[in-house]
Each structure stands twice: as C-alpha cells, then as structure tokens.
Write a protein that holds these residues in place. Structure first.
Motif, PDB file in Angstrom:
ATOM      1  N   PRO A  97       9.029  91.894  58.089  1.00 14.33           N
ATOM      2  CA  PRO A  97       8.608  91.019  56.985  1.00 14.33           C
ATOM      3  C   PRO A  97       7.747  91.765  55.977  1.00 14.33           C
ATOM      4  O   PRO A  97       7.223  92.850  56.264  1.00 14.33           O
ATOM      5  N   ASP A  98       7.572  91.146  54.806  1.00 16.03           N
ATOM      6  CA  ASP A  98       6.709  91.742  53.779  1.00 16.03           C
ATOM      7  C   ASP A  98       5.235  91.492  54.091  1.00 16.03           C
ATOM      8  O   ASP A  98       4.380  92.275  53.663  1.00 16.03           O
ATOM      9  N   ILE A  99       4.913  90.414  54.803  1.00 20.17           N
ATOM     10  CA  ILE A  99       3.520  90.093  55.121  1.00 20.17           C
ATOM     11  C   ILE A  99       3.499  89.206  56.361  1.00 20.17           C
ATOM     12  O   ILE A  99       4.468  88.498  56.651  1.00 20.17           O
ATOM     13  N   ILE A 100       2.383  89.231  57.119  1.00 21.20           N
ATOM     14  CA  ILE A 100       2.253  88.475  58.368  1.00 21.20           C
ATOM     15  C   ILE A 100       0.977  87.643  58.322  1.00 21.20           C
ATOM     16  O   ILE A 100      -0.081  88.129  57.903  1.00 21.20           O
ATOM     17  N   ILE A 101       1.078  86.359  58.736  1.00 21.29           N
ATOM     18  CA  ILE A 101      -0.090  85.504  58.979  1.00 21.29           C
ATOM     19  C   ILE A 101      -0.161  85.287  60.494  1.00 21.29           C
ATOM     20  O   ILE A 101       0.801  84.806  61.096  1.00 21.29           O
ATOM     21  N   CYS A 102      -1.309  85.628  61.116  1.00 21.60           N
ATOM     22  CA  CYS A 102      -1.390  85.613  62.578  1.00 21.60           C
ATOM     23  C   CYS A 102      -2.651  84.883  63.034  1.00 21.60           C
ATOM     24  O   CYS A 102      -3.737  85.110  62.484  1.00 21.60           O
ATOM     25  N   ASP A 103      -2.488  83.988  64.017  1.00 22.36           N
ATOM     26  CA  ASP A 103      -3.633  83.312  64.625  1.00 22.36           C
ATOM     27  C   ASP A 103      -4.250  84.233  65.688  1.00 22.36           C
ATOM     28  O   ASP A 103      -3.633  85.210  66.122  1.00 22.36           O
ATOM     29  N   ILE A 104      -5.488  83.897  66.112  1.00 17.24           N
ATOM     30  CA  ILE A 104      -6.140  84.707  67.143  1.00 17.24           C
ATOM     31  C   ILE A 104      -5.765  84.232  68.541  1.00 17.24           C
ATOM     32  O   ILE A 104      -5.281  84.979  69.379  1.00 17.24           O
ATOM     33  N   ASN A 105      -5.946  82.943  68.807  1.00 19.05           N
ATOM     34  CA  ASN A 105      -5.712  82.396  70.147  1.00 19.05           C
ATOM     35  C   ASN A 105      -4.242  82.064  70.345  1.00 19.05           C
ATOM     36  O   ASN A 105      -3.758  81.040  69.878  1.00 19.05           O
ATOM     37  N   LEU A 106      -3.538  82.953  71.062  1.00 21.04           N
ATOM     38  CA  LEU A 106      -2.122  82.760  71.330  1.00 21.04           C
ATOM     39  C   LEU A 106      -1.875  82.811  72.833  1.00 21.04           C
ATOM     40  O   LEU A 106      -2.795  83.100  73.623  1.00 21.04           O
ATOM     41  N   VAL A 107      -0.622  82.579  73.227  1.00 18.29           N
ATOM     42  CA  VAL A 107      -0.312  82.418  74.656  1.00 18.29           C
ATOM     43  C   VAL A 107      -0.405  83.745  75.410  1.00 18.29           C
ATOM     44  O   VAL A 107      -1.208  83.896  76.340  1.00 18.29           O
ATOM     45  N   ASP A 108       0.432  84.731  75.048  1.00 12.75           N
ATOM     46  CA  ASP A 108       0.517  85.983  75.811  1.00 12.75           C
ATOM     47  C   ASP A 108      -0.526  86.998  75.372  1.00 12.75           C
ATOM     48  O   ASP A 108      -1.301  87.516  76.178  1.00 12.75           O
ATOM     49  N   LYS A 109      -0.533  87.303  74.102  1.00 10.95           N
ATOM     50  CA  LYS A 109      -1.483  88.269  73.545  1.00 10.95           C
ATOM     51  C   LYS A 109      -2.256  87.589  72.425  1.00 10.95           C
ATOM     52  O   LYS A 109      -1.713  86.744  71.721  1.00 10.95           O
ATOM     53  N   ASP A 110      -3.535  87.992  72.265  1.00 11.35           N
ATOM     54  CA  ASP A 110      -4.256  87.405  71.142  1.00 11.35           C
ATOM     55  C   ASP A 110      -3.912  88.154  69.860  1.00 11.35           C
ATOM     56  O   ASP A 110      -3.261  89.203  69.872  1.00 11.35           O
ATOM     57  N   GLY A 111      -4.341  87.602  68.738  1.00 13.73           N
ATOM     58  CA  GLY A 111      -3.988  88.174  67.436  1.00 13.73           C
ATOM     59  C   GLY A 111      -4.485  89.588  67.245  1.00 13.73           C
ATOM     60  O   GLY A 111      -3.860  90.389  66.546  1.00 13.73           O
ATOM     61  N   TYR A 112      -5.644  89.925  67.865  1.00 12.27           N
ATOM     62  CA  TYR A 112      -6.161  91.286  67.741  1.00 12.27           C
ATOM     63  C   TYR A 112      -5.202  92.295  68.361  1.00 12.27           C
ATOM     64  O   TYR A 112      -4.905  93.353  67.775  1.00 12.27           O
ATOM     65  N   GLU A 113      -4.696  91.986  69.553  1.00 12.42           N
ATOM     66  CA  GLU A 113      -3.776  92.906  70.243  1.00 12.42           C
ATOM     67  C   GLU A 113      -2.475  93.064  69.459  1.00 12.42           C
ATOM     68  O   GLU A 113      -1.948  94.174  69.327  1.00 12.42           O
ATOM     69  N   ILE A 114      -1.945  91.950  68.963  1.00  8.82           N
ATOM     70  CA  ILE A 114      -0.696  92.024  68.196  1.00  8.82           C
ATOM     71  C   ILE A 114      -0.898  92.867  66.935  1.00  8.82           C
ATOM     72  O   ILE A 114      -0.081  93.740  66.617  1.00  8.82           O
ATOM     73  N   SER A 115      -1.997  92.646  66.233  1.00 10.12           N
ATOM     74  CA  SER A 115      -2.269  93.400  65.006  1.00 10.12           C
ATOM     75  C   SER A 115      -2.417  94.881  65.302  1.00 10.12           C
ATOM     76  O   SER A 115      -1.906  95.742  64.575  1.00 10.12           O
ATOM     77  N   LYS A 116      -3.124  95.204  66.409  1.00 14.75           N
ATOM     78  CA  LYS A 116      -3.336  96.612  66.748  1.00 14.75           C
ATOM     79  C   LYS A 116      -2.012  97.304  67.054  1.00 14.75           C
ATOM     80  O   LYS A 116      -1.764  98.430  66.610  1.00 14.75           O
ATOM     81  N   GLU A 117      -1.118  96.627  67.824  1.00 20.38           N
ATOM     82  CA  GLU A 117       0.180  97.221  68.149  1.00 20.38           C
ATOM     83  C   GLU A 117       1.032  97.428  66.890  1.00 20.38           C
ATOM     84  O   GLU A 117       1.667  98.467  66.728  1.00 20.38           O
ATOM     85  N   LEU A 118       1.035  96.426  66.008  1.00 21.11           N
ATOM     86  CA  LEU A 118       1.858  96.531  64.789  1.00 21.11           C
ATOM     87  C   LEU A 118       1.347  97.634  63.882  1.00 21.11           C
ATOM     88  O   LEU A 118       2.138  98.328  63.225  1.00 21.11           O
ATOM     89  N   LYS A 119       0.024  97.791  63.789  1.00 22.77           N
ATOM     90  CA  LYS A 119      -0.539  98.817  62.918  1.00 22.77           C
ATOM     91  C   LYS A 119      -0.360 100.221  63.478  1.00 22.77           C
ATOM     92  O   LYS A 119      -0.316 101.197  62.733  1.00 22.77           O
ATOM     93  N   LYS A 120      -0.229 100.329  64.818  1.00 20.17           N
ATOM     94  CA  LYS A 120      -0.013 101.654  65.419  1.00 20.17           C
ATOM     95  C   LYS A 120       1.445 102.074  65.350  1.00 20.17           C
ATOM     96  O   LYS A 120       1.753 103.264  65.350  1.00 20.17           O
TER      97      LYS A 120
END
Length: 912
Positions: free
Chosen positions: A707-730
């Motif tokens: 996608p061109d941009i992502i909106i992400c919540d923090i409290n999610l089921v499997d991974k929180d938003g911080y973990e998802i953001s860190k993986e995507l940025k790496k």
C-alpha cells in the motif's frame, strides 16, 4: 491597367510554381503493412528491417499500421488499405480465422496479399513468408533428443490459442517426441506469448514434479520467465530451457544463451526485408512460390557468439546504409536548390517587369486603400463600442452572481449560529436530563438539515443549468404528500400564530410526481410564504381538480406581495424584488419552475393582497417518458440516521468530483475494532482504495498489496502495532511505506516507543478525522517530495546526504554497484539483485516505489549519463562508447541517447 497587372501577377505566380515544384517521376508503389502488434522486440525488428528495405527503394511508399493486438483494429486497418487501393498488402495476422474473410476481400479487389509469420485459414492468399513453424518444432525436439542426458521429461509452453505458429510448433514438436519412447511431454502450459502468463501454472507444476529435464517455450520471453520461475524453486540449474526467436537484443535469445540462462534458442527470422522484396515481385507479377520458407538454425553455446557478431555487423551495415541514404538526400536537395536558382534567374526579368507595373498600379490604388482603411477604422470604433457595452453587461451579470453568493453566505450564518449555540448549550448543561436535551438535539438536526437544503439548492441550480436532472416520477397521493411536507412548518406556524391549513376535497387523489423534486418545490414556496407573511397571518394550500384532466395546487399567503411590474421576472435566476429587504439567494423560485417544467406542468404567479403561486400538473403518466417513471417512491419521512446522513453529506456536496480508482492511493487499515474499521472505510473510501486487516495477517497483506500508506492500531490480537511497524520498517520491501499509529495511550513512554518502532505519525484516540485526513495527505505529499528528490538527484546521492535512512542507503549502494559495472556489457538486473541480496521482483518493486521508474530504465539512465561523460572527453567515437556500455548497436544507443537528452550523440559530442 487592372487587367494587365492581374495578368502579370498570374504569370509571376506561375513562374514561382515552376521553380518551387518538381515533377513527379512516375507513381509510387503503395505497400500497406498490417502489423499485429509492436509490444515485443521481435516485431520491432521486423518493422525496422522492412523500413530499411523500403528506404533503399525510392519507388516504394510504405505504410505500417499497428493493430495493438486487437483483431477488430487489424481488420479495420486492412479494410482501410483496400479502400485506399494500395498496390500490395502485407499482413502479419494476430489470429488465423478472424482475418480470413478480409484477406479474401482484398484478393477479390485485385490487391495481392502476402501473409507473413502467421497464416490464415485456407489458401486464399497470394503468398506466405515465414519460418516453417512445424520444422521449428521438429528441430527443437531433435535437439533435445540428441542432447538429453536425464529423465527425458519435458514441459512445453505454447503460444496463444488460435495462433498458427503455436499450433504448428506444437505439431512438429510432438511428431518427433512421440517417435521416441524415452521422451515424454509431462505437461503443456498454454501461454499468451508473454512471460507473466507462464509463472503461476509453471510454479504449480514444478512444485509437484521437479524431475523435469527440459522446458520448451514457444518464444524466448516465456523461456526467460520459465527460468525465473524455476530459480525461485532452486531448479534453474537442474532444468534446461529452450526458446524460440534468437533476437540479438537486450534479454534477447542470443544474450540469454550466452549468459547460460537458456540452453538453446531456435532462430526465428523476422523476414522484414524479404517480405518487401517478395511484395514487389508480386506487384511486378514475377513468378513466385506460394509458400516461401525462411531458414532457421539452433543457437547454443557453440555458435551464439558467432551469430551475435554476424548480426552486429549487419546492424553496422544498416547504420552505414542509412548514413549513405542521408548523404544522397542532401545531394538531391542541393541539386534541387541549384535547379531552382537557374529557373529563378531565367524569370528574373519577368519579375522585375511585374514589380514595375505593380508599383504603378499601387500608386493609383493608394487613395482607394486610404478610403477603405477609413471605413474599416470606423467599423473598428463601432465594434469597440459594442464590446464595451457587452463588457458592461458581463460586469453586471458577474456582480449579480457575486451578490447571489453573498446573499447565500448570509443565509448560511443563521443555521450555523443556531447549530453552534445549541451545541455549546449541550456542553454547558451536561447534567440536564430528560426532554430538554432531546429537543436541543432535534433543533440541531433541524438546522443542520436546513443548511444542507440550502447547499443542495445551490447544487440543484448547477444541475439545472447543465441539464443533468432525470425525472423519477411515481404514483403519489398528493394530499398525504402535501401533509408530510407541511409537518416541517407547523411548528413555526404555531409559534408565530399563523393560520396554516390544507384544503383538498379528494384526499385519495393520485398524481405521478418526483417526490424528491416536488418536495423541493413545496419547501421553496412555503419558505417564501413564511418569510414574507407577518405573525398572525394566513398561509393556505388548496388542491383542486380541473375539468381538463389537470390538478391545480395553489400556495397562497397574506404577505407583502410582489410589485406588479416585477411579476414577469420572479422566476429568473438571481432576481430579488424591490420590496424584499431579506437576504435570499434568488434561485429558489427559478429551481421550482424548472422542476415543475420537468413534470410537463406549469407554474404561475398572482400578487394581490399577498402572493399566490399556482402549479398545474396533468393526471396520469401518459405525458411522461417510460424512463421517467419508477414503481416505488422515495420515502421522505424516513427515520434520520445522524451517522449515515453525515457520511453521505460529503458526496452530496461534491457531486462532480469523482476520483477514479486508478488515481487513488492505496491505504491499509490494521484494526480489529469492526465499528472503527467501518467508520474509517466510509470516511476515506472516496479518496483512497481502502484495504483492511484485523492484525492477524498484517505483514502478509502488506507484502501482497504494497500500500501507499498504513493506519495501524496498537492493541491487536497476535502482534501489537509496535511489532508490526518494526517488522515492516526493517523489511526492504516495505520500509518506504509511511505508517500512522492510532492508540488510546497518550503517555510520553508510549509515544516514544512508537517513534522508536519507525512509525511516521502518532495519533491518540479519540482523534480528529480532519487531523487524520491531513496527516495522511501530508505523509503522502512528503513521500512524493522524497521520490522527487531521488528522481532528480538519483545519480548524485551521497552517503553523507542526510535525507533518508534505509532508502538513502539502498539507493547509494545500488548506484555504487551500477557505476562499478557500467562498462560491463554482461551486467544484468539479475546480477544487480544478487549483489543487493534481494530477488529481481523485490528489486523492481522497491525501485519503482522510491523513484517511480523500473530498474532497467534506471540502469540505462546511468549508462547514458556515463555515455555523456565519455562523449565530452572526445577519446572514443560513438560506436566504441555504445559497445563499451553494453548497447546492442550504435543505432539503438543513438535512439536511447536522443530520447533522454533530446539530441543525438553526434550533436552532443560536437556541442562540447
């Protein structure tokens, strides 16, 4: 005198025409070439060779029509050639059957047809030229049999269905393979001549059966795609790949054989020059064969370099030929110029005599011209006065429109003030319970609807002016309808003690009306009545039936009325009566009249002791078009939904602003709250293509759609938003995507943690929708600025420039590798991907996202920048530079250089 001058002038013009025009030396031979498409290098090479052959024959006029792989377009092109009565038609069919009829039509019209590359059904054509596709299939099979050292299992990738080369190559291939029991075609993939059609089915086959020795593709593009697919499974060295075409181009068959990607390729000559030669023989009625077969050979590691050198020499000879032709044209122009000069000298005395006589005539006519100019001048003055009058009229019209918008703005102030005041009242009286709070909410809703009605009235005016309204009439009980609309005004009538009544004898009277449009008519007329009727006054609606099958609806009030001399102007847009001191837009009555006219009705005005508007409409629906009648009426009294109505307002306010799907940015919402997802999708879908994920598949979905941009919540089921953001940025594939974090946590530590995860924006709940929209817009704008920076500084990005993190490092490393290999003709995109540690597809997507162009174009741009430096040094000629940088020929290098810098290498070199 006048006649003699005219005669001299005619003689002068005739002499000039003799000087400037050359006589035609015989008629041109018109040759029409219907090319199937030019989406691949093989077709481009065919076009190039036939053009070069035509340039060697000045008697030939060649016209090439590109069908763009569209059967209907190719038939139309051939029909055009027939109607233009060309001498010979050359056809390269897209498919066999659809073109048979039009080729037969050409033959019947006496125009010979040469079919090249692919055949039509039957034999009703003059001649065929092309390689023997059955023999190509046989040659491939024999090559595989003679070189096989393994399982003998084969996968065949055919061309498009309906294509004669695909059918014949398979036929010849099967004939030889079926004769040898050790070899077997395990699977057949039906491609469409393009590489993308191969990958998915081949990957599925190889995943189940990796014991494949050979893959035979009907062209080199599909063979390359098959190799790339096998490489993803680690089978590219185990399987041998055979293609067809053998082009001497970038990623062509010869290059693929030399690089070891293909085990071999079958030369499939384009035959462009042979086609034109054969066409001329047909035109001259020389004896020719019905089927003319072009020779072909197998190109493998043993002869690839020899054939490449031979083709390069042919390309060089073509360049020399083109240069010589240019020199000949220069000589022809010089000859023509000298010939013209001789003729000019021959007629010089005649010209002098003509000018002498003309000067005498000019002296006589000056006085006449002077008088004519005086008349013209007077005409110009008169026209100027008219223009000034028109300008004044336009100025008055513009002032009227400005007054309209000013008046409308004043009308907006009242409902906006009410909305704001009652909202403030709700905030200040939080402890108030019961009906008071409910009444205030209703009042807010009422004034919101009033404001929306005013805005819609403005939009209705635009639609009426542009004739965009379509009537949607339904059978309606007019008494009930009128009563429903009156309900909206009964509160004000009671408050002002106005006698407000409806009189109708037949309460079951039915009319076909558009409830939405007629509702606006009622509202406009009643709003005017209440606006100009004093307190304790009277307003009535009278519905009666006439004897002529019509119904009369009268709106009568006891207000101030309208001056008699202004009655004819009431329905004009922007009109305001002289006795009207209230702010108004001046379009309500104009719209009402237009809506009534859409019903094939009439509206008239009487003004004595108040004002009376009379609407007359026909009974039944015979007077309406079938398309204007609907079975079910719109429900005016539906229960209002504040959330849904609010979502729809944006659409109503901008009916003409529609962003196409292809122009929208893509947005991924990672959120497990269904209500919030629904809200964001409703608010953002008009501007973006919205995808959603509950967080369980966030990483996979991101890699799938990029996608061109992502909106992400923090409290999610499997991974929180911080973990998802860190993986995507790496991850190199997604590190460039901006991420906005939404969270209810507003403390300093949470914000810091989000920023450390690499997110680009941190918004706390409850958030402002306008701030969220602006954040999305700003991040996309900054991403575009980053792309613009890289695009304009792509060859100068230095490690010390503090502009990006991962993207900047990636671009710097990529440029460094390209620059180190820029003079290596064998350096490919695959080599670059290997050195960067990514796949070819990932490299393509990453570069496309950052700089907006594909990696091949970027490498070529770097090469062309290097070429410009070498041209400035003057140490190498153009051919040496072209071959040193890996270009297939100086001609191709010159074309690419001119496309980038706007001038040829020769001009660039001479300018330095």
């Amino acid at each position: 005198m006048h006649n003699s001058v005219k005669y001299i002038l005619l003689l002068f013009l005739a002499s000039l025409s003799l000087v400037s025009c050359k006589q035609k030396q015989g008629n041109k031979i018109k040759v029409g070439f219907s090319q199937a498409m030019t989406t691949d290098d093989w077709r481009k090479q065919m076009n190039s060779s036939i053009k070069i052959e035509a340039s060697l024959r000045p008697e030939v006029e060649l016209k090439i029509s590109d069908a763009n792989n569209n059967i209907a377009k190719q038939i139309e092109d051939i029909e055009t050639f027939i109607s233009n009565k060309v001498d010979v038609i050359i056809v390269s069919p897209i498919q066999s059957k659809p073109l048979t009829a039009v080729v037969e039509k050409s033959i019947k019209a006496g125009i010979p047809v040469l079919v090249v590359d692919r055949k039509i059904e039957g034999e009703n054509y003059t001649a065929y030229l092309g390689a023997d596709n059955i023999e190509i299939g046989r040659i491939t099979a024999r090559y595989i049999i003679s070189n096989s050292k393994g399982s003998g299992k084969i996968i065949e990738i055919t061309g498009a269905n309906g294509s004669s080369p695909a059918y014949e190559r398979s036929l010849g291939f099967d004939q030889i393979i079926n004769e040898n029991k050790h070899f077997k075609v395990e699977n057949t993939i039906h491609g469409d001549w393009e590489g993308e059609s191969v990958k998915v089915p081949l990957k599925a086959i190889l995943s189940k059966n990796s014991d494949i020795e050979y893959i035979f593709a009907h062209n080199d593009r599909m063979a390359l795609s098959a190799w790339e697919t096998a490489k993803t499974l680690g089978l590219e060295k185990k399987i041998k790949f055979i293609g067809v075409d053998g082009l001497n181009t970038v990623n062509g068959g010869i290059e693929l054989v030399k690089s070891g990607i293909l085990d071999g390729t079958i030369l499939y000559p384009t035959g462009g020059n042979e086609a034109l030669k054969l066409a001329l023989k047909m035109y001259n009625k020389e004896p020719i064969s019905k089927n003319n077969i072009l020779n072909t050979i197998v190109i493998d590691q043993n002869n690839a370099e020899i054939i490449e050198n031979q083709m390069d020499k042919v390309d060089q000879q073509q360049v020399v030929i083109e240069s010589q032709q240019g020199a000949i044209k220069v000589q022809e122009r010089e000859y023509a110029s000298q010939n013209n000069l001789v003729r000019l000298l021959s007629f010089f005395l005649v010209i002098i005599l003509s000018l002498t006589i003309y000067s005498i005539y000019s002296t006589i006519s000056i006085s006449r011209k002077k008088k004519q100019l005086e008349r013209i001048n007077q005409t110009v003055i008169d026209q100027n006065n008219e223009i000034q009058e028109m300008a004044q009229i336009a100025q008055r019209s513009n002032e009227a429109k400005l007054n309209f918008f000013t008046g409308l703005s004043h009308e907006f102030k009242t409902p906006i003030t009410l909305i704001m005041s009652y909202v403030e009242s709700l905030i200040e009286n939080e402890k108030i319970k019961g009906t008071t709070l409910i009444d205030e909410v209703k009042l807010i809703h009422k004034n919101s609807n009033r404001l929306l009605r005013l805005i819609n009235q403005l939009l209705d005016f635009r639609k009426i002016e542009e004739q965009k309204f379509t009537l949607r009439a339904s059978n309606t009980k007019i008494y009930d309808f009128t009563n429903e609309v009156m309900t909206n005004f009964k509160g004000e009538a009671a408050r002002r003690n106005i006698d407000f009544q409806l009189i109708c004898k037949n309460k079951n009277l039915e009319l076909f009306i558009d409830r939405g449009l007629m509702d606006k008519v009622y509202f406009n007329l009643l709003s005017n009545a209440f606006k100009f009727t004093p307190d304790n006054g009277k307003i009535s609606i009278l519905i009666s039936e006439n004897q002529d099958n019509t119904v009369r609806i009268s709106f009568k009030d006891s207000g101030i009325g309208i001056p008699e001399n202004e009655l004819s102007n009431v329905f004009n847009p922007f009109f305001k009566a002289s006795n009207n001191n209230k702010n108004s837009s001046g379009i309500g009555l104009h719209l009402s009249k237009e809506f009534v006219l859409l019903h094939q009705g009439t509206i008239e005005l009487k003004s004595k002791q108040g004002t009376e508007f009379i609407i007359t409409v026909l009974k039944g629906n015979i007077h309406l078009q079938p398309s204007e009648i609907v079975n079910k009426a719109e429900n005016l009294n539906r229960t209002p939904n504040l959330i849904l109505d609010n979502l729809d307002i944006g659409t109503d306010l901008n009916p003409d602003i529609v962003i196409s799907e292809s122009e929208k940015h893509t947005l991924l919402v990672i959120e497990d709250n269904i209500d919030l997802v629904t809200f964001l999708r409703a608010k953002l879908s008009s501007e973006y293509v919205v995808y959603t994920s509950d967080g369980s598949d966030a990483i996979e979905k991101t890699m799938e759609i990029i996608p061109d941009i992502i909106i992400c919540d923090i409290n999610l089921v499997d991974k929180d938003g911080y973990e998802i953001s860190k993986e995507l940025k790496k991850d190199l594939r997604s590190s460039h995507i901006p991420i906005i974090i939404l969270t209810a946590q507003s403390d300093k530590e949470s914000t810091l943690k989000g920023l450390q995860s690499g997110v680009d924006q941190y918004l706390t709940k409850p958030f402002s929708l306008s701030i969220l929209k602006q954040s999305i817009s700003s991040l996309l704008f900054n991403r575009e600025k980053l792309r613009y920076y890289y695009t304009n500084n792509i060859y100068r990005v230095e490690p010390e420039s503090k502009f990006g993190n991962q993207e900047q490092s990636f671009i710097t490393k990529m440029n460094d590798i390209i620059n180190r290999n820029v003079e290596n003709p064998k350096f490919s995109v695959e080599d670059l991907a290997d050195k960067l540690g990514v796949s070819r597809v990932q490299l393509y997507r990453k570069v496309k996202a950052i700089i907006g162009i594909n990696i091949s174009d970027h490498i070529n741009n770097v090469k062309l920048e290097k070429a410009a430096e070498l041209l400035k040094s003057n140490n190498m000629n153009i051919s040496e530079i072209a071959y040193s940088l890996g270009f297939s020929s100086p001609n191709y290098f010159s074309t690419a250089f001119k496309n980038k810098f706007g001038i040829s290498p020769k001009e660039y070199k001479s300018s330095t």
